[in-house]
Design a protein around this motif. Structure first.
Motif, PDB file in Angstrom:
ATOM      1  N   VAL B 538       0.839  -1.199   0.000  1.00  0.00           N
ATOM      2  CA  VAL B 538       0.000   0.000   0.000  1.00  0.00           C
ATOM      3  C   VAL B 538       0.873   1.248   0.000  1.00  0.00           C
ATOM      4  CG1 VAL B 538      -1.637   1.344   1.380  1.00  0.00           C
ATOM      5  CG2 VAL B 538      -1.971  -1.127   1.077  1.00  0.00           C
ATOM      6  N   ARG B 539       1.957   1.208   0.809  1.00  0.00           N
ATOM      7  CA  ARG B 539       2.848   2.374   0.854  1.00  0.00           C
ATOM      8  C   ARG B 539       3.447   2.657  -0.519  1.00  0.00           C
ATOM      9  NH1 ARG B 539       4.584   0.756   6.131  1.00  0.00           N
ATOM     10  NH2 ARG B 539       6.375  -0.331   5.235  1.00  0.00           N
ATOM     11  N   ARG B 540       3.744   1.602  -1.258  1.00  0.00           N
ATOM     12  CA  ARG B 540       4.281   1.814  -2.613  1.00  0.00           C
ATOM     13  C   ARG B 540       3.259   2.556  -3.457  1.00  0.00           C
ATOM     14  NH1 ARG B 540       6.528  -3.274  -2.058  1.00  0.00           N
ATOM     15  NH2 ARG B 540       4.961  -4.335  -3.365  1.00  0.00           N
ATOM     16  N   GLY B 541       2.010   2.143  -3.282  1.00  0.00           N
ATOM     17  CA  GLY B 541       0.949   2.849  -4.010  1.00  0.00           C
ATOM     18  C   GLY B 541       0.885   4.314  -3.608  1.00  0.00           C
ATOM     19  N   LEU B 542       0.963   4.569  -2.292  1.00  0.00           N
ATOM     20  CA  LEU B 542       0.877   5.946  -1.814  1.00  0.00           C
ATOM     21  C   LEU B 542       2.062   6.768  -2.306  1.00  0.00           C
ATOM     22  CD1 LEU B 542      -0.318   5.339   1.851  1.00  0.00           C
ATOM     23  CD2 LEU B 542      -1.687   6.034  -0.130  1.00  0.00           C
ATOM     24  N   TYR B 543       3.221   6.105  -2.409  1.00  0.00           N
ATOM     25  CA  TYR B 543       4.399   6.795  -2.921  1.00  0.00           C
ATOM     26  C   TYR B 543       4.175   7.210  -4.370  1.00  0.00           C
ATOM     27  CZ  TYR B 543       9.240   7.698  -4.205  1.00  0.00           C
ATOM     28  OH  TYR B 543      10.386   8.284  -4.645  1.00  0.00           O
ATOM     29  N   GLY B 544       3.534   6.283  -5.109  1.00  0.00           N
ATOM     30  CA  GLY B 544       3.258   6.565  -6.508  1.00  0.00           C
ATOM     31  C   GLY B 544       2.271   7.703  -6.712  1.00  0.00           C
ATOM     32  N   VAL B 545       1.369   7.880  -5.770  1.00  0.00           N
ATOM     33  CA  VAL B 545       0.386   8.954  -5.908  1.00  0.00           C
ATOM     34  C   VAL B 545       1.080  10.287  -6.124  1.00  0.00           C
ATOM     35  CG1 VAL B 545      -1.377  10.286  -4.673  1.00  0.00           C
ATOM     36  CG2 VAL B 545      -1.403   7.782  -4.580  1.00  0.00           C
ATOM     37  N   VAL B 546       2.189  10.471  -5.395  1.00  0.00           N
ATOM     38  CA  VAL B 546       2.885  11.744  -5.488  1.00  0.00           C
ATOM     39  C   VAL B 546       4.045  11.695  -6.483  1.00  0.00           C
ATOM     40  CG1 VAL B 546       4.057  13.543  -4.140  1.00  0.00           C
ATOM     41  CG2 VAL B 546       2.272  12.150  -3.073  1.00  0.00           C
ATOM     42  N   ASN B 547       4.646  10.523  -6.603  1.00  0.00           N
ATOM     43  CA  ASN B 547       5.895  10.486  -7.350  1.00  0.00           C
ATOM     44  C   ASN B 547       5.806   9.798  -8.710  1.00  0.00           C
ATOM     45  OD1 ASN B 547       7.711  11.729  -5.271  1.00  0.00           O
ATOM     46  ND2 ASN B 547       6.812  10.042  -4.080  1.00  0.00           N
ATOM     47  N   ASP B 548       4.744   9.030  -8.954  1.00  0.00           N
ATOM     48  CA  ASP B 548       4.513   8.445 -10.269  1.00  0.00           C
ATOM     49  C   ASP B 548       3.861   9.512 -11.132  1.00  0.00           C
ATOM     50  OD1 ASP B 548       3.321   7.135 -12.471  1.00  0.00           O
ATOM     51  OD2 ASP B 548       3.373   5.231 -11.346  1.00  0.00           O
ATOM     52  N   GLU B 549       4.300   9.632 -12.343  1.00  0.00           N
ATOM     53  CA  GLU B 549       3.751  10.755 -13.113  1.00  0.00           C
ATOM     54  C   GLU B 549       2.285  10.570 -13.448  1.00  0.00           C
ATOM     55  OE1 GLU B 549       5.605   9.372 -17.428  1.00  0.00           O
ATOM     56  OE2 GLU B 549       6.533  10.948 -16.225  1.00  0.00           O
ATOM     57  N   ARG B 550       1.763   9.338 -13.267  1.00  0.00           N
ATOM     58  CA  ARG B 550       0.341   9.159 -13.425  1.00  0.00           C
ATOM     59  C   ARG B 550      -0.414   9.430 -12.111  1.00  0.00           C
ATOM     60  NH1 ARG B 550       0.952   3.202 -15.594  1.00  0.00           N
ATOM     61  NH2 ARG B 550       2.655   3.456 -14.140  1.00  0.00           N
ATOM     62  N   GLY B 551       0.321   9.650 -11.029  1.00  0.00           N
ATOM     63  CA  GLY B 551      -0.285   9.830  -9.707  1.00  0.00           C
ATOM     64  C   GLY B 551      -1.157  11.076  -9.634  1.00  0.00           C
ATOM     65  N   THR B 552      -2.208  10.987  -8.786  1.00  0.00           N
ATOM     66  CA  THR B 552      -3.172  12.086  -8.757  1.00  0.00           C
ATOM     67  C   THR B 552      -2.573  13.344  -8.154  1.00  0.00           C
ATOM     68  OG1 THR B 552      -3.953  11.142  -6.686  1.00  0.00           O
ATOM     69  CG2 THR B 552      -5.268  10.698  -8.650  1.00  0.00           C
ATOM     70  N   ALA B 553      -1.494  13.200  -7.338  1.00  0.00           N
ATOM     71  CA  ALA B 553      -0.918  14.384  -6.729  1.00  0.00           C
ATOM     72  C   ALA B 553       0.465  14.686  -7.282  1.00  0.00           C
ATOM     73  CB  ALA B 553      -0.844  14.202  -5.199  1.00  0.00           C
ATOM     74  N   TYR B 554       0.736  14.080  -8.456  1.00  0.00           N
ATOM     75  CA  TYR B 554       2.089  14.242  -9.014  1.00  0.00           C
ATOM     76  C   TYR B 554       2.419  15.707  -9.229  1.00  0.00           C
ATOM     77  CZ  TYR B 554       6.051  13.747 -12.182  1.00  0.00           C
ATOM     78  OH  TYR B 554       7.284  13.854 -12.751  1.00  0.00           O
ATOM     79  N   SER B 555       1.392  16.470  -9.652  1.00  0.00           N
ATOM     80  CA  SER B 555       1.646  17.880  -9.966  1.00  0.00           C
ATOM     81  C   SER B 555       2.009  18.671  -8.714  1.00  0.00           C
ATOM     82  CB  SER B 555       0.407  18.483 -10.625  1.00  0.00           C
ATOM     83  OG  SER B 555      -0.693  18.356  -9.734  1.00  0.00           O
ATOM     84  N   GLU B 556       1.676  18.148  -7.560  1.00  0.00           N
ATOM     85  CA  GLU B 556       1.903  18.905  -6.326  1.00  0.00           C
ATOM     86  C   GLU B 556       3.160  18.467  -5.596  1.00  0.00           C
ATOM     87  OE1 GLU B 556      -0.078  21.353  -5.824  1.00  0.00           O
ATOM     88  OE2 GLU B 556      -1.465  20.749  -7.424  1.00  0.00           O
ATOM     89  N   ARG B 557       3.923  17.529  -6.185  1.00  0.00           N
ATOM     90  CA  ARG B 557       5.055  16.979  -5.433  1.00  0.00           C
ATOM     91  C   ARG B 557       6.040  18.091  -5.078  1.00  0.00           C
ATOM     92  NH1 ARG B 557       5.725  16.795 -10.559  1.00  0.00           N
ATOM     93  NH2 ARG B 557       7.760  17.087 -11.530  1.00  0.00           N
ATOM     94  N   PRO B 558       6.496  18.109  -3.860  1.00  0.00           N
ATOM     95  CA  PRO B 558       7.441  19.146  -3.460  1.00  0.00           C
ATOM     96  C   PRO B 558       8.856  18.760  -3.842  1.00  0.00           C
ATOM     97  CG  PRO B 558       6.841  17.823  -1.575  1.00  0.00           C
ATOM     98  CD  PRO B 558       6.143  17.225  -2.743  1.00  0.00           C
TER      99      PRO B 558
END
Lengths: 374, 663
Positions: B538-558
């Protein structure tokens, strides 16, 4: 007399005058006055306040009056007794018509800037008049009822006027003084008892019909002051607390909390004894009561030695005057009687009262001077 | 001259005179006896009653304990001010007008004139305030038993009010009295409004309860937040100052010595205890600032290693300092009617659909099924038909495995698992409850709500069961509700490998002179029955949310920090348009709630931050930037200084960093 011999003839009048002074009366009076002024000063809102100074002035006036009166021969007093009584009645009528009213009672006549209470002087005048009347009673032709009624009428006139002021306390007080004088003369005990009991009946009737609400309330309060602790009973209770708080040795002058912190109202007029009791304790109270008792007994002693019946009755009257003053006032403070406006001689603030007390003592001096030796 | 001796010999009177003397002596003896009784036998009794007259004990307010942030920054302190006291019934000498010697003293009520004068000297917030003040004083005047004691009728007088009253004190005495007292002061105001809470007058109900707490009318008590929760610690115990008073109940400057000696001893007030929070003030400030422009929402930042709350923000918030003065009625009504609900702590007092943030629970539930293969791909066509209803997704995601379903927040994937009965209400509820959802977290602040995790029994009971409800539940809709704090606890547990903390915000409590009274030990709930490998997946999935370019929060990654998280866009359904909603620009009650729950650093999680923006729209757009700013602030700052306060080193003593009172 060594004093007389050294001073020589020019001073012999003074010497006679000094020797004719009844030093018992003077010493007792002076002692009481000293204690009274210490007490007044302690109870006054500020040391040597203007009211105390006024009282001191009255005291000086009174002292002069006392010596003046003492110089008058009883026979002269006898002569002026009835006219003076008439003048007194006249003044009481004046009060009733145009008297100065304070605290709901009209008792004062205003002469210039001083207020003057005729009922105070009336105490002395009644003694003189009654003494004269009783003096003239023929001993061997007993007409007790007629005599008694005449005497009572003489008493009743001022009493009614004073009770109407309204000042029930002083009225009863006058009646008691008169009754004491009557008791000494040889009116029969039976008739005296009749007078006494009818007086009680009269009071009871008054209680039912004639008494003002505040007077009735005061008796209720006397019977159970705690019930009225916050209002009418407050005075009584605080006075008792003051007395009790004194204990055996007293709290010391200026150290009584009931006094200094003003918990006890009317400290200067009707309740100075409560202050005295708090600050001087049982010892001081016993001393003062002893002084008063000595004065009363000395009056009776002088009466027994008086040259004539008039003088004797005057002495008895003065003794009764002090006796009832002290008993009623102290008894009121100690909650033996309901609260009435009878002052404690010397201790209470009030010029007329002090003056008439001093005049009364002057009468006693006069009697003393003319007494039979032995 | 007349010869008086012609009459009878006065010596004949002697017997009666002797009797009279005897009687007189007896009477004097009786007086003496009575004196003896009162002064000697009952003297002690009357002395005690005299003491009751003059001994007055005034309570001395205990300084209220202060509230500090983790760095020792004061969040709630005290400032000297004045309070107004009224004694409605005072004993005064009265002229009865009834006659003669009858002068008595009696308790007299405060005349209307005095009250009018007093009222004219005060600054009232509005007519309502004035009316309530007059009512309060008149109630005292009407009740003699209560009115005879000085009662605090107004707090926090302004300097001008005090000056005006002092100038007129001669007219107002002995009924009115101004005393020095403390007011509460909140240096950061609304930034930590829901954490500190605010104070208010003690309620009449509490006064009536007589539970030995000793509150007096006019006392201030904590109404919300820490002020309320820790009232008993903060309050302290009032002291007692005995004093000698005179008949008018005024203190005597130079009382008789014996009176002073008989006073009971002075009792020092015991100051309230200071409360040190785990809250990091600069983080709190940053979080609050990040909410600028947001109408309503909440944020919780928590240490995933302990459960300590580091920041807790709810907007809109009311500056607690405002409660120290009377609040105008118009203002109060505006607050009460506002659809933004400024009285509600959005982090714990209200629950929301968790939306996609709940997919973590769904994923962990699925992973518990031994027949479930997380690598199996399910084709997402943008919606799915089930039981005659169409369940929608944002768009067609194409083939999805579990990890990608989390990364791209695919609904169809979870619908399918629900249709296949891998996800049932019962199974999901079991996992959700194990992670603390549907139960109060135990923070103990502001009356937490439980949230709601539906089961079939629940749905049947409430009559909301329908085919497909498990599909909605699987994506955090349906009847699933949770608070922001619960989501924070859930993500902390995911981040730290499965420890469900009982969150806490009070780090320790000390006495005013710094002695430790109480210290919180981190407390974990029973470990949820999940496999660590599942959590890692699950954590891998959560990591992808921000860091995978398909992730829903990718645009907000700091930049510079590795963040893992999950967006949520919770549909609010057809809510009734409420009165007043339209009056607020930008407030659209039909818009979705935006969620973002994240932890960082992704590899070694320290902090979890969850933000909710009410009706903010898409989670990635509205909520994620807020969370990212907070994370950047915390981890960026830590990176800059190397470390935050090392474990085991206490924060500086209160007052050393920020001098109290400021003067």
């Amino acid at each position: 007399m060594p004093l007389g011999s050294t001073l020589g003839p020019p001073n012999s009048r003074l010497l006679r005058a000094l020797r004719s002074i009844d030093w018992v009366i003077v010493v007792i009076t002076a002692s009481l006055l000293v204690l009274a002024f210490i007490n007044l000063n302690s109870a006054a809102p500020a040391p040597f306040s203007s009211r105390i100074v006024t009282q001191l002035v009255w005291c000086g006036v009174g002292t002069v009056a006392m010596f003046l009166v003492s110089a008058i021969d009883p026979r002269t007093l006898y002569a002026v007794a009835f006219p003076a009584y008439g003048a007194g009645i006249f003044m009481l009528v004046l009060v009733a018509l145009l008297g100065y009213t304070a605290k709901g009672a009209g008792r004062w006549l205003v002469v210039g800037s001083t207020r003057f209470q005729p009922s105070e002087i009336m105490k002395v005048l009644l003694i003189l008049a009654l003494a004269r009347y009783l003096h003239g009673l023929p001993r061997h032709r007993h007409r007790p009822w007629r005599n008694l009624l005449q005497a009572l009428a003489m008493v009743a006139a001022p009493v009614v006027l004073i009770v109407r002021q309204p000042d029930l306390g002083t009225g009863i007080f006058l009646a008691l003084v008169a009754l004491s004088m009557l008791a000494v003369t040889e009116l029969r005990l039976k008739s005296l008892l009749a007078v006494g009991s009818s007086g009680i009946v009269a009071l009871a009737l008054m209680w039912r019909y004639g008494m003002l609400d505040y007077q009735r309330l005061r008796i209720d309060v006397w019977l159970d002051p705690e019930l009225y602790a916050d209002d009418e009973g407050y005075q009584t209770i605080q006075a008792m607390i003051g007395v009790g708080n004194g204990g055996f040795f007293g709290r010391g002058v200026g150290e009584g909390t009931q006094n200094v912190l003003r918990f006890l109202p009317e400290r200067l007029t009707d309740f100075p004894f409560a202050i005295f009791a708090e600050e001087w304790g049982f010892l001081g109270c016993a001393m003062v009561l002893l002084l008063y008792a000595s004065l009363v007994l000395w009056s009776l002693h002088l009466a027994a030695r008086a040259r004539d019946r008039f003088s004797a009755l005057v002495a008895v009257g003065v003794g009764a005057l002090f006796f009832w003053h002290v008993v009623i006032n102290v008894g009121m403070v100690l909650q033996l009687f309901p609260v009435v406006g009878i002052t404690l001689p010397f201790f209470s603030l009030g010029g007329s009262n002090l003056l008439s007390m001093m005049v009364a003592l002057g009468l006693l001096q006069s009697v003393s001077r003319s007494r039979m030796p032995g | 001259m007349i010869d008086l001796r012609a009459a009878d010999d006065p010596r004949l009177l002697r017997p009666r005179l002797q009797v009279m003397a005897g009687v007189a002596l007896l009477v004097f003896a009786a007086l003496l006896g009575r004196l003896c009784q009162l002064q000697i036998l009952e003297g002690a009794h009357y002395a005690r009653r005299a003491e009751q007259n003059f001994v007055d004990v005034v309570p001395v307010d205990a300084p209220r304990g202060r509230i500090f942030a983790s760095g020792g920054e004061p969040l709630a302190t005290n400032r000297p001010t004045y309070s107004l006291h009224v004694t409605a019934w005072v004993r005064r000498p009265a002229d009865p007008g009834r006659g003669a010697e009858a002068t008595v003293t009696r308790r007299e009520p405060m005349p209307d004139g005095v009250l009018d004068t007093l009222a004219s000297l005060l600054d009232f917030a509005d007519d309502e305030d004035r009316r309530r003040f007059l009512e309060k004083v008149r109630a005292l005047v009407a009740d003699e038993a209560r009115g005879r004691y000085a009662t605090r009728v107004r707090n926090n007088l302004s300097w001008e009010e005090n000056a005006r009253i002092q100038a007129r004190l001669d007219d107002l005495a002995p009924w009115v009295d101004v005393r020095a007292s403390d007011r509460r002061f909140y240096p950061v105001g609304e930034v930590a409004a829901f954490v500190t809470g605010h104070m208010g007058n003690v309620s009449s109900e509490r006064l009536r309860r007589q539970d030995g707490t000793g509150y007096r009318p006019g006392d201030r008590v904590g109404h919300t937040g820490i002020e309320r929760q820790w009232e008993n610690y903060l309050r302290g115990r009032p002291g007692a100052r005995p004093r000698v008073v005179d008949v008018r109940n005024r203190e005597v400057e130079d009382p008789p010595k014996a009176a002073v000696a008989s006073l009971p001893p002075y009792r020092d007030p015991i100051p309230g205890q200071d409360i040190h929070l785990t809250l990091e003030l600069d983080l709190q400030q940053a979080a609050f600032d990040a909410f600028e422009g947001v109408l309503a929402g909440g944020l919780v930042a928590m240490d995933v290693r302990t459960g300590a709350i580091l920041a807790m923000v709810s907007v809109p918030a009311i500056d607690p300092n405002l409660y120290e003065q009377p609040i105008p009625r118009a203002q109060w009504e505006a607050w009460t009617k506002s659809p933004l609900k400024p009285f509600i702590d959005k982090t714990v007092q209200e629950h929301f659909f968790p939306g996609s943030t709940y997919k973590v629970v769904s994923a962990l539930t699925a992973l518990q099924d031994p027949h479930f293969d997380p690598e199996r791909e399910i084709e997402c066509e943008g919606s799915v038909l089930y039981g005659g209803r169409r369940f929608r997704d944002t768009h067609a995601h194409g083939p999805m495995n579990l990890e990608q379903a989390i990364v791209q927040s695919c609904n169809v994937y979870f619908y399918t698992l629900a249709i296949e009965e891998i996800l049932t209400l019962e199974r999901m509820a079991k996992v959700a409850r194990a992670f603390g959802l549907g139960e109060r977290t135990g923070l103990g602040l502001n009356g937490e709500v439980r949230g709601r995790i539906p089961t079939e029994a629940f749905e049947a009971r409430t009559g909301t069961y329908q085919r497909g409800v498990q599909l909605n539940s699987a994506i955090g809709q349906g009847n699933v509700k949770s608070t922001v704090l619960q989501i924070a606890v859930l993500y902390a547990a995911v981040a730290n490998g499965g420890t469900v903390w009982t969150p806490y915000i009070v780090d320790r409590i000390t006495t005013h002179d710094g002695r430790l009274v109480f210290e919180t030990e981190p407390l974990a709930k029973p470990r949820p029955p999940v496999d660590p490998e599942d959590l890692a997946r699950v954590r891998r999935g959560l990591y992808g949310v921000v860091n995978d370019e398909r992730g829903t929060a990718y645009s907000e990654r700091p930049r510079g920090i590795e963040v893992a998280g999950k967006t949520g866009t919770a549909q609010v359904g057809r809510e009734e348009q409420k009165e007043g909603d339209a009056a607020i620009p930008g407030w659209e009650p039909t818009k979705d709630h935006a969620w973002f729950a994240a932890y960082a650093p992704a590899e070694d999680p320290q902090i979890v931050v969850v933000a909710l923006v009410e009706h903010g729209g898409v989670g990635a757009d509205a909520a994620a930037p807020i969370v990212m700013r907070v994370l950047e602030h915390r981890l960026g700052a830590v990176a800059a200084t190397g470390t935050s306060r090392p474990a085991g080193v206490p924060p500086p003593l209160p007052g050393t960093r920020t001098p109290r009172g400021g003067s």
